[in-house]
Design a protein around this motif. Structure first.
Motif, PDB file in Angstrom:
ATOM      1  N   LEU A  78     113.366 -17.071 -86.025  1.00 17.54           N
ATOM      2  CA  LEU A  78     113.751 -17.602 -84.708  1.00 17.54           C
ATOM      3  C   LEU A  78     115.031 -16.955 -84.174  1.00 17.54           C
ATOM      4  CD1 LEU A  78     112.984 -21.402 -85.196  1.00 17.54           C
ATOM      5  CD2 LEU A  78     111.746 -19.789 -83.716  1.00 17.54           C
ATOM      6  N   LEU A  79     115.874 -16.467 -85.078  1.00 19.53           N
ATOM      7  CA  LEU A  79     117.147 -15.866 -84.664  1.00 19.53           C
ATOM      8  C   LEU A  79     117.086 -14.349 -84.523  1.00 19.53           C
ATOM      9  CD1 LEU A  79     119.606 -18.033 -86.779  1.00 19.53           C
ATOM     10  CD2 LEU A  79     119.030 -18.271 -84.365  1.00 19.53           C
ATOM     11  N   ASP A  80     115.943 -13.752 -84.829  1.00 15.16           N
ATOM     12  CA  ASP A  80     115.795 -12.302 -84.707  1.00 15.16           C
ATOM     13  C   ASP A  80     114.703 -12.009 -83.679  1.00 15.16           C
ATOM     14  OD1 ASP A  80     115.114  -9.568 -85.023  1.00 15.16           O
ATOM     15  OD2 ASP A  80     115.805  -9.597 -87.100  1.00 15.16           O
ATOM     16  N   PRO A  81     115.069 -11.397 -82.541  1.00 16.92           N
ATOM     17  CA  PRO A  81     114.078 -11.149 -81.482  1.00 16.92           C
ATOM     18  C   PRO A  81     112.853 -10.349 -81.936  1.00 16.92           C
ATOM     19  CG  PRO A  81     116.291 -10.599 -80.720  1.00 16.92           C
ATOM     20  CD  PRO A  81     116.397 -10.930 -82.177  1.00 16.92           C
ATOM     21  N   ARG A  82     113.004  -9.523 -82.978  1.00 16.80           N
ATOM     22  CA  ARG A  82     111.862  -8.741 -83.468  1.00 16.80           C
ATOM     23  C   ARG A  82     110.807  -9.612 -84.122  1.00 16.80           C
ATOM     24  NH1 ARG A  82     115.137  -5.093 -87.400  1.00 16.80           N
ATOM     25  NH2 ARG A  82     116.046  -7.152 -87.614  1.00 16.80           N
ATOM     26  N   PHE A  83     111.215 -10.768 -84.652  1.00 14.14           N
ATOM     27  CA  PHE A  83     110.301 -11.591 -85.432  1.00 14.14           C
ATOM     28  C   PHE A  83     110.032 -12.971 -84.829  1.00 14.14           C
ATOM     29  CE2 PHE A  83     112.520  -8.920 -88.688  1.00 14.14           C
ATOM     30  CZ  PHE A  83     111.448  -8.087 -88.969  1.00 14.14           C
TER      31      PHE A  83
END
Length: 196
Positions: A78-83
């Protein structure tokens, strides 16, 4: 007297603390202790959190371990835009990995203390993670327009990395579970939670 124990809460405060602390450890290890690896099918990583995902199930049983593994891993996504789009699948995948691992370790009344049940739980959980990740990766590429065989070939580097992750996690979780369980018993922690 028997009814009192059967009517016991599903989750005590200590159970919630276990889930929260293990989820936090898994998140922090995923965030800070990883080696990113770019592949044709997208980025993957070697991460130390996989050890603690298996340990969550081995130490605290299927339900508590599964919740901790799923929540901690999902928060990272949720905190990493890639994932971020993978977050719901990550929650389910890592919940299942630690849940199955814990259920095997605690089956037949073993209470997580039998080394063979622990090893079997870690092994099945570790390779279940690889299997679920492979399905997810191939499906994502097929949804994006790739045909099945091309998607499988593109995912081979991810599967190699995932398999290395799984082997390292299985070995280290198995080595660490007994001293960690002994330490938790020594401080009386297991009397405060109800492992299911």
């Amino acid at each position: 007297m028997k009814q009192e124990t059967e009517g016991k809460q599903l989750f005590s405060l200590y159970d919630m603390v276990v889930v929260g602390v293990m989820a936090a450890i898994i998140f922090v290890l995923t965030y800070f202790v990883q080696i990113p690896i770019p592949t044709p099918a997208g980025q993957t990583m070697i991460k130390s959190a996989n050890i603690f995902i298996l340990l969550a199930g081995l130490l605290f049983g299927g339900l508590r371990g599964g919740l901790a593994a799923g929540i901690g891993s999902m928060i990272y996504d949720l905190l990493d835009p890639r994932f971020i789009s993978d977050a719901p699948l990550t929650l389910i995948r890592f919940f299942l990995v630690a849940y199955i691992c814990g259920k095997i370790a605690y089956m037949n009344g073993q209470k997580g203390e039998n080394k063979w049940f622990n090893l079997a739980g870690a092994f099945v959980g570790g390779f279940m993670s690889v299997f679920l990740y492979a399905i997810q990766s191939v499906c994502k590429l097929m949804i994006a327009g790739s045909d099945f065989s091309a998607a499988v070939v593109a995912c081979v580097p991810k599967l190699v990395t995932s398999s290395i992750n799984a082997i390292v996690a299985i070995v280290l979780a198995f080595v660490l579970v007994f001293p960690l369980r002994a330490a938790l018993k020594k401080v009386g922690f297991y009397q405060k939670i109800s492992i299911r």
